[in-house]
Design a protein around this motif. Structure first.
Motif, mmCIF file in Angstrom:
data_model
loop_
_atom_site.group_PDB
_atom_site.id
_atom_site.type_symbol
_atom_site.label_atom_id
_atom_site.label_comp_id
_atom_site.label_asym_id
_atom_site.label_seq_id
_atom_site.Cartn_x
_atom_site.Cartn_y
_atom_site.Cartn_z
ATOM 1 N N GLN A 1 11.543 10.389 29.903
ATOM 2 C CA GLN A 1 10.673 11.467 29.398
ATOM 3 C C GLN A 1 10.553 11.327 27.887
ATOM 4 O OE1 GLN A 1 11.221 15.423 30.805
ATOM 5 N NE2 GLN A 1 9.934 16.301 29.208
ATOM 6 N N ILE A 2 9.335 11.154 27.405
ATOM 7 C CA ILE A 2 9.185 10.888 25.978
ATOM 8 C C ILE A 2 8.487 12.023 25.245
ATOM 9 C CG2 ILE A 2 9.298 8.376 26.105
ATOM 10 C CD1 ILE A 2 6.233 8.378 26.112
ATOM 11 N N SER A 3 7.888 12.948 25.983
ATOM 12 C CA SER A 3 7.181 14.017 25.286
ATOM 13 C C SER A 3 7.216 15.278 26.123
ATOM 14 C CB SER A 3 5.739 13.592 25.035
ATOM 15 O OG SER A 3 5.026 14.656 24.454
ATOM 16 N N GLN B 1 6.660 17.066 20.325
ATOM 17 C CA GLN B 1 8.064 16.735 20.539
ATOM 18 C C GLN B 1 8.191 15.338 21.126
ATOM 19 O OE1 GLN B 1 10.323 20.118 21.850
ATOM 20 N NE2 GLN B 1 11.210 18.921 23.491
ATOM 21 N N GLY B 2 8.944 14.478 20.440
ATOM 22 C CA GLY B 2 9.154 13.121 20.932
ATOM 23 C C GLY B 2 10.627 12.909 21.246
ATOM 24 N N VAL B 3 10.895 12.427 22.445
ATOM 25 C CA VAL B 3 12.286 12.283 22.882
ATOM 26 C C VAL B 3 12.700 10.814 22.814
ATOM 27 C CG1 VAL B 3 13.934 12.730 24.738
ATOM 28 C CG2 VAL B 3 11.912 14.199 24.491
ATOM 29 N N MET B 4 13.741 10.523 22.021
ATOM 30 C CA MET B 4 14.259 9.163 21.935
ATOM 31 C C MET B 4 15.605 9.107 22.646
ATOM 32 S SD MET B 4 15.400 6.979 18.578
ATOM 33 C CE MET B 4 17.101 7.486 18.654
ATOM 34 N N THR B 5 15.675 8.297 23.708
ATOM 35 C CA THR B 5 16.911 8.226 24.483
ATOM 36 C C THR B 5 17.537 6.849 24.329
ATOM 37 O OG1 THR B 5 15.880 9.729 26.066
ATOM 38 C CG2 THR B 5 17.912 8.645 26.770
ATOM 39 N N GLN B 6 18.793 6.810 23.895
ATOM 40 C CA GLN B 6 19.517 5.547 23.769
ATOM 41 C C GLN B 6 20.829 5.659 24.535
ATOM 42 O OE1 GLN B 6 19.687 4.944 19.487
ATOM 43 N NE2 GLN B 6 17.659 3.985 19.496
ATOM 44 N N ASP B 7 21.591 4.550 24.586
ATOM 45 C CA ASP B 7 22.837 4.565 25.359
ATOM 46 C C ASP B 7 23.841 5.585 24.836
ATOM 47 O OD1 ASP B 7 21.880 2.611 26.941
ATOM 48 O OD2 ASP B 7 22.855 0.967 25.844
ATOM 49 N N ASP B 8 23.837 5.785 23.524
ATOM 50 C CA ASP B 8 24.872 6.639 22.944
ATOM 51 C C ASP B 8 24.352 7.965 22.410
ATOM 52 O OD1 ASP B 8 23.377 5.446 21.004
ATOM 53 O OD2 ASP B 8 25.051 5.001 19.671
ATOM 54 N N SER C 1 25.118 9.838 13.096
ATOM 55 C CA SER C 1 26.474 10.192 12.658
ATOM 56 C C SER C 1 26.564 11.663 12.265
ATOM 57 C CB SER C 1 26.915 9.285 11.506
ATOM 58 O OG SER C 1 26.212 9.639 10.337
ATOM 59 N N TYR C 2 25.416 12.291 12.006
ATOM 60 C CA TYR C 2 25.409 13.712 11.642
ATOM 61 C C TYR C 2 25.238 14.638 12.846
ATOM 62 C CZ TYR C 2 25.199 12.983 6.622
ATOM 63 O OH TYR C 2 25.505 12.654 5.332
ATOM 64 N N LEU C 3 24.855 14.080 13.971
ATOM 65 C CA LEU C 3 24.534 14.941 15.117
ATOM 66 C C LEU C 3 25.800 15.311 15.894
ATOM 67 C CD1 LEU C 3 21.257 13.309 16.462
ATOM 68 C CD2 LEU C 3 21.520 15.285 14.959
ATOM 69 N N PRO C 4 25.774 16.483 16.511
ATOM 70 C CA PRO C 4 26.943 16.911 17.283
ATOM 71 C C PRO C 4 27.040 16.173 18.612
ATOM 72 C CG PRO C 4 25.173 18.524 17.464
ATOM 73 C CD PRO C 4 24.696 17.476 16.502
ATOM 74 N N GLU C 5 28.230 16.216 19.185
ATOM 75 C CA GLU C 5 28.348 15.744 20.562
ATOM 76 C C GLU C 5 27.531 16.696 21.421
ATOM 77 O OE1 GLU C 5 32.485 15.674 21.507
ATOM 78 O OE2 GLU C 5 32.874 14.241 19.887
ATOM 79 N N GLY C 6 26.834 16.152 22.403
ATOM 80 C CA GLY C 6 26.009 17.039 23.207
ATOM 81 C C GLY C 6 25.478 16.329 24.428
ATOM 82 N N PRO C 7 24.796 17.089 25.276
ATOM 83 C CA PRO C 7 24.297 16.521 26.528
ATOM 84 C C PRO C 7 23.011 15.744 26.324
ATOM 85 C CG PRO C 7 23.587 18.791 26.337
ATOM 86 C CD PRO C 7 24.426 18.506 25.112
ATOM 87 N N GLN C 8 22.639 14.968 27.328
ATOM 88 C CA GLN C 8 21.295 14.377 27.352
ATOM 89 C C GLN C 8 20.378 15.475 27.876
ATOM 90 O OE1 GLN C 8 20.945 10.482 29.248
ATOM 91 N NE2 GLN C 8 18.781 10.884 29.675
ATOM 92 N N TYR C 9 19.565 16.051 27.003
ATOM 93 C CA TYR C 9 18.736 17.202 27.392
ATOM 94 C C TYR C 9 17.628 16.812 28.358
ATOM 95 C CZ TYR C 9 20.833 19.738 23.467
ATOM 96 O OH TYR C 9 21.703 20.351 22.617
ATOM 97 N N MET D 1 36.282 5.552 23.773
ATOM 98 C CA MET D 1 34.823 5.523 23.817
ATOM 99 C C MET D 1 34.227 6.677 22.999
ATOM 100 S SD MET D 1 32.428 5.413 27.215
ATOM 101 C CE MET D 1 31.315 6.757 26.805
ATOM 102 N N ASN D 2 33.135 6.384 22.326
ATOM 103 C CA ASN D 2 32.492 7.446 21.562
ATOM 104 C C ASN D 2 31.812 8.449 22.484
ATOM 105 O OD1 ASN D 2 33.218 6.428 19.122
ATOM 106 N ND2 ASN D 2 31.358 5.193 18.877
ATOM 107 N N GLU D 3 31.788 9.695 22.031
ATOM 108 C CA GLU D 3 31.110 10.732 22.820
ATOM 109 C C GLU D 3 29.596 10.593 22.653
ATOM 110 O OE1 GLU D 3 32.387 12.952 24.816
ATOM 111 O OE2 GLU D 3 34.488 12.408 24.425
ATOM 112 N N TYR D 4 28.865 11.123 23.642
ATOM 113 C CA TYR D 4 27.400 11.116 23.584
ATOM 114 C C TYR D 4 26.935 12.139 22.546
ATOM 115 C CZ TYR D 4 22.733 10.385 25.473
ATOM 116 O OH TYR D 4 21.426 10.034 25.633
ATOM 117 N N LYS D 5 25.991 11.738 21.712
ATOM 118 C CA LYS D 5 25.466 12.629 20.674
ATOM 119 C C LYS D 5 24.051 13.067 21.036
ATOM 120 C CE LYS D 5 28.446 11.817 17.113
ATOM 121 N NZ LYS D 5 28.240 11.890 15.673
ATOM 122 N N SER D 6 23.708 14.294 20.690
ATOM 123 C CA SER D 6 22.314 14.691 20.866
ATOM 124 C C SER D 6 21.940 15.785 19.885
ATOM 125 C CB SER D 6 22.054 15.148 22.303
ATOM 126 O OG SER D 6 22.856 16.257 22.622
#
Ligand SMILES: Nc1nc2c(ncn2[C@@H]2O[C@H](COP(=O)(O)OP(=O)(O)OP(=O)(O)O)[C@@H](O)[C@H]2O)c(=O)[nH]1
Ligand SMILES: [Mg+2]
Length: 298
Positions: free
Chosen positions: A181-183, A46-53, A168-176, A1-6
């Motif tokens: 929450q969108i803003s 600040q706009g927060v976009m949250t997706q499954d991955d 594809s350029y972003l590091p593996e990271g947590p869901q902040y 499984m791919n790691e979560y990116k943020s």
């Protein structure tokens, strides 16, 4: 499984290239106001976009321009400060315009940035595909980019593709931020921005730049109704007359349009009380700029 990116991604560009339009599209909600007037955005949004991955936090910034007053100085500081501690930069340009001095100035800044810089050519709905390559070559002669991607923020063309490349350029990271929450802005700020947007849409020439909107009070007046009291600041008596209009017609129109948007935002009926006041040369008064909510991050 791919790691979560943020990651945090800032959007830099000249005024009016479509930065706020892009953020609203990918977030799926209107969190940043948009208009056909230059220098619409004044704060970092600040706009927060949250997706499954992945979760990507986009920073919408004021368009880069030569400041003519203290508010402009503030806007440029806000935009430039977003260039540190981020994971990627989107340099957004108008695909239907030639490279300008503003773009060159921005690229000089971006050359020193350590994170990947994407050249995003927006508004491709307005150009013939054959015109794109020469434009891209112009930009490439100034600096090299991690990726170059043409999109239309307004119509959505190629936006999903862009997001996949960006991920594809972003590091593996947590869901902040939590789902939903969108803003990061309090409602009061968004309400004042919606009012400002309606003024931008219904006035021209010097008015759009000369206004500031301050929401002074927001109270739940009845179970199903919120009362919003806001002041529209202008710089001269003549501008006050323009914003109010003949027999109060213009102000009524502004109030009606803003109320509908605010009701949608709050999910409640709204009573909107608008006042227009003159505050001479407010854009050069530091204390007043602060009072209006334009406060620098520490
Ligand atoms: N045709 C077309 N118009 C667009 C596109 N993206 C944005 N626009 C229009 O461009 C104008 C400026 O959009 P904004 O999103 O306010 O631009 P901005 O870069 O945030 O501007 P500032 O906040 O002033 O720096 C608006 O009239 C948008 O509707 C696009 O892809 N195609
Ligand atoms: Mg904007």
């Amino acid at each position: 499984m791919n790691e979560y990116k943020s990651g945090f991604v800032t959007i830099i560009g000249r005024p009016n290239v479509g930065k706020s339009t892009f953020v609203n599209r990918v977030i799926g909600h209107k969190i940043a106001i948009m208009s056909d007037k230059a220098q619409t955005t004044r704060n970092k949004i600040q706009g927060v976009m949250t997706q499954d991955d992945a979760q990507i936090i986009f920073l919408d910034t004021p368009g880069i321009h030569k400041p003519k007053h203290k508010l402009g100085d503030y806007m440029m500081k806000v935009a430039k400060n977003t260039l540190s501690e981020i994971d990627a930069v989107m340099f957004m340009v108008n695909a239907n315009e030639d490279i300008g001095r503003g773009d060159q100035y921005i690229m000089e800044m971006l050359k020193t940035v350590k994170t990947p810089v994407f050249l995003v050519l927006n508004k491709i709905d307005l150009v013939h595909p054959d015109e794109l390559m020469p434009k891209i070559e112009q930009y490439q002669s100034y600096m090299s980019f991690a990726e170059i991607i043409p999109i239309s923020a307004l119509e959505g063309h190629n936006v999903d593709h862009f997001l996949n490349v960006l991920k594809s350029y972003l590091p593996e990271g947590p869901q902040y931020y939590p789902d939903g929450q969108i803003s990061d802005h309090p409602e009061q700020f968004v309400v004042s921005e919606l009012i400002r947007e309606k003024i931008l849409q219904t006035t021209s020439e010097e008015i759009p730049h000369s206004i500031g909107v301050n929401v002074e009070r927001m109270v739940q007046e009845a179970e199903d109704r919120v009362r919003v009291e806001a002041v529209i600041y202008v710089e001269r008596d003549s501008q006050k007359g323009i914003v109010i209009g003949k027999g109060g017609k213009k102000l009524k129109e502004i109030g009606k349009r803003a109320r509908l948007d605010i009701e949608y935002l709050l999910g409640s009926k709204v009573y909107l009380d608008l006042w227009v006041k003159v505050q001479k040369d407010w854009r050069n008064k530091s204390h007043f700029i602060k009072q209006m909510g334009y406060v620098e991050d520490e």
